[in-house]
Write a protein that holds these residues in place. Structure first.
Motif, short mmCIF file in Angstrom:
data_model
loop_
_atom_site.label_atom_id
_atom_site.label_comp_id
_atom_site.label_asym_id
_atom_site.label_seq_id
_atom_site.Cartn_x
_atom_site.Cartn_y
_atom_site.Cartn_z
N GLU A 16 -33.62 -93.97 26.33
CA GLU A 16 -33.12 -93.27 27.51
C GLU A 16 -31.78 -93.87 27.94
O GLU A 16 -31.60 -95.08 27.88
CB GLU A 16 -34.13 -93.40 28.65
N GLY A 17 -30.88 -93.01 28.36
CA GLY A 17 -29.59 -93.50 28.85
C GLY A 17 -28.55 -93.67 27.76
O GLY A 17 -27.43 -94.10 28.03
N MET A 18 -28.91 -93.34 26.52
CA MET A 18 -27.95 -93.47 25.41
C MET A 18 -27.61 -92.08 24.87
O MET A 18 -28.47 -91.21 24.83
CB MET A 18 -28.55 -94.29 24.26
N ARG A 19 -26.39 -91.92 24.43
CA ARG A 19 -25.96 -90.64 23.87
C ARG A 19 -25.19 -90.89 22.59
O ARG A 19 -24.33 -91.78 22.54
CB ARG A 19 -25.05 -89.94 24.88
N LEU A 20 -25.51 -90.09 21.57
CA LEU A 20 -24.80 -90.21 20.29
C LEU A 20 -23.85 -89.01 20.16
O LEU A 20 -24.24 -87.88 20.41
CB LEU A 20 -25.81 -90.22 19.14
N ARG A 21 -22.62 -89.29 19.82
CA ARG A 21 -21.63 -88.21 19.67
C ARG A 21 -20.58 -88.62 18.64
O ARG A 21 -20.55 -89.77 18.20
CB ARG A 21 -20.97 -87.90 21.02
N ARG A 22 -19.73 -87.66 18.31
CA ARG A 22 -18.63 -87.93 17.37
C ARG A 22 -17.65 -88.93 17.96
O ARG A 22 -17.39 -88.92 19.16
CB ARG A 22 -17.87 -86.65 17.08
N MET A 23 -17.10 -89.78 17.12
CA MET A 23 -16.06 -90.72 17.55
C MET A 23 -14.77 -89.93 17.79
O MET A 23 -14.42 -89.05 17.01
CB MET A 23 -15.85 -91.77 16.47
N ARG A 24 -14.07 -90.30 18.89
CA ARG A 24 -12.78 -89.67 19.21
C ARG A 24 -11.70 -90.73 19.25
O ARG A 24 -11.98 -91.92 19.39
CB ARG A 24 -12.85 -88.96 20.57
N GLY A 98 -22.42 -100.59 13.23
CA GLY A 98 -22.57 -101.77 14.08
C GLY A 98 -23.16 -101.41 15.44
O GLY A 98 -22.95 -100.31 15.95
N VAL A 99 -23.92 -102.36 15.99
CA VAL A 99 -24.52 -102.21 17.32
C VAL A 99 -24.22 -103.48 18.10
O VAL A 99 -24.35 -104.60 17.56
CB VAL A 99 -26.05 -101.97 17.22
N ALA A 100 -23.80 -103.33 19.37
CA ALA A 100 -23.50 -104.50 20.20
C ALA A 100 -24.74 -105.39 20.32
O ALA A 100 -25.86 -104.88 20.43
CB ALA A 100 -23.05 -104.04 21.58
N ARG A 105 -32.19 -103.88 18.59
CA ARG A 105 -33.65 -103.75 18.50
C ARG A 105 -34.18 -102.71 19.47
O ARG A 105 -35.28 -102.83 19.99
CB ARG A 105 -34.37 -105.10 18.71
N ARG A 106 -33.38 -101.70 19.70
CA ARG A 106 -33.83 -100.58 20.53
C ARG A 106 -33.73 -99.25 19.76
O ARG A 106 -33.81 -98.19 20.36
CB ARG A 106 -32.98 -100.50 21.81
N GLY A 107 -33.51 -99.36 18.48
CA GLY A 107 -33.49 -98.15 17.66
C GLY A 107 -32.12 -97.51 17.47
O GLY A 107 -32.01 -96.46 16.85
N LEU A 108 -31.07 -98.16 17.98
CA LEU A 108 -29.73 -97.54 17.88
C LEU A 108 -29.20 -97.56 16.45
O LEU A 108 -28.60 -96.59 15.98
CB LEU A 108 -28.75 -98.22 18.83
N GLY A 109 -29.40 -98.69 15.78
CA GLY A 109 -28.95 -98.77 14.38
C GLY A 109 -29.63 -97.71 13.54
O GLY A 109 -28.99 -97.03 12.74
N ARG A 110 -30.94 -97.55 13.75
CA ARG A 110 -31.69 -96.53 13.01
C ARG A 110 -31.16 -95.14 13.33
O ARG A 110 -30.97 -94.31 12.44
CB ARG A 110 -33.17 -96.64 13.34
N ALA A 111 -30.91 -94.87 14.61
CA ALA A 111 -30.44 -93.54 15.02
C ALA A 111 -29.07 -93.24 14.41
O ALA A 111 -28.82 -92.13 13.92
CB ALA A 111 -30.38 -93.45 16.53
#
Ligand SMILES: CC(C)(COP(=O)(O)OP(=O)(O)OC[C@H]1O[C@@H](n2cnc3c(N)ncnc32)[C@H](O)[C@@H]1OP(=O)(O)O)[C@@H](O)C(=O)NCCC(=O)NCCS
Length: 179
Positions: A16-24, A98-100, A105-111
């Motif tokens: 929750e609170g995270m959004r994936l989008r294209r890099m600009r 890369g993930v900060a 360990r919140r699933g961002l790398g996997r996403a």
């Protein structure tokens, strides 16, 4: 027997609170700063990111994850992850991921990885390759879980450390991609 990576139709579940989008282009200073902190001697220059993004077409796919609350409350994005895919005929490479540290360990790398694999599958790619340092246990674990397997090793690939790289490959199961 070789493993087969699952190919989601798009973004997998994000915290929750995270959004994936294209890099600009306006993301690049933040992306470059994060990349520098994560990869140090192996980091890309800002100019490399610029030229990669300038070349975004059917051969490239660059994405970021941002923290949405920060966008709404502070009025500016806070990027916590990024990834990139290079496509060529029948194959693709994970160019960067890369993930900060504070967002791990919140699933961002996997996403991020699943979005790259999903994009590759939608483009009809049969396999995705990447290289990873032999000592990078978190990344290797992430890639294995996503269906990658080691196919070779390049001695002394990373400079100046001289660390070996593992070359990993995932075959994509195109039957999982919605038509
Ligand atoms: C590798 C990296 C992208 C993983 O990002 P992340 O957001 O923490 O990964 P996730 O939370 O999505 O983890 C997915 C799975 O990967 C594996 N994994 C991730 N980090 C791990 C760790 N530190 N130890 C063991 N397994 C790990 C686990 O299987 C995990 O699933 P689980 O949490 O259900 O056990 C992150 O550690 C990173 O940015 N590292 C520095 C940059 C880098 O090395 N990039 C890859 C270059 S090839």
């Amino acid at each position: 027997m070789s493993s087969v990576a699952s190919c989601p139709s798009g973004v997998s579940a994000l915290p929750e609170g995270m959004r994936l989008r294209r890099m600009r282009w306006w993301d690049l200073p933040e992306v470059s700063a994060l990349d520098g902190a994560l990869f140090r001697a192996q980091a890309w220059s800002l100019a490399t990111f610029w030229s990669e993004l300038a070349g975004v077409d059917e051969t490239r796919h660059y994405i970021v994850v941002e923290q949405v609350e920060q966008v709404e409350q502070v009025g500016g994005a806070r990027l916590v992850g990024y990834g990139g895919l290079l496509l060529s005929a029948g194959s693709a490479d994970v160019a960067t991921l890369g993930v900060a540290p504070e967002a791990r360990r919140r699933g961002l790398g996997r996403a991020l990885l699943q979005e790259l694999l999903g994009h590759a599958a939608l483009r009809g790619v049969a396999q995705v390759m990447l290289e990873v340092a032999v000592g990078n246990a978190p990344a290797i674990a992430l890639y294995r879980r996503a269906g990658f397997e080691v196919i070779s090793r390049r001695r002394g690939y990373y400079q100046p450390s001289g660390e070996d790289a593992l070359i990993m490959r995932a075959r994509l199961d195109r039957s999982l991609v919605p038509r």
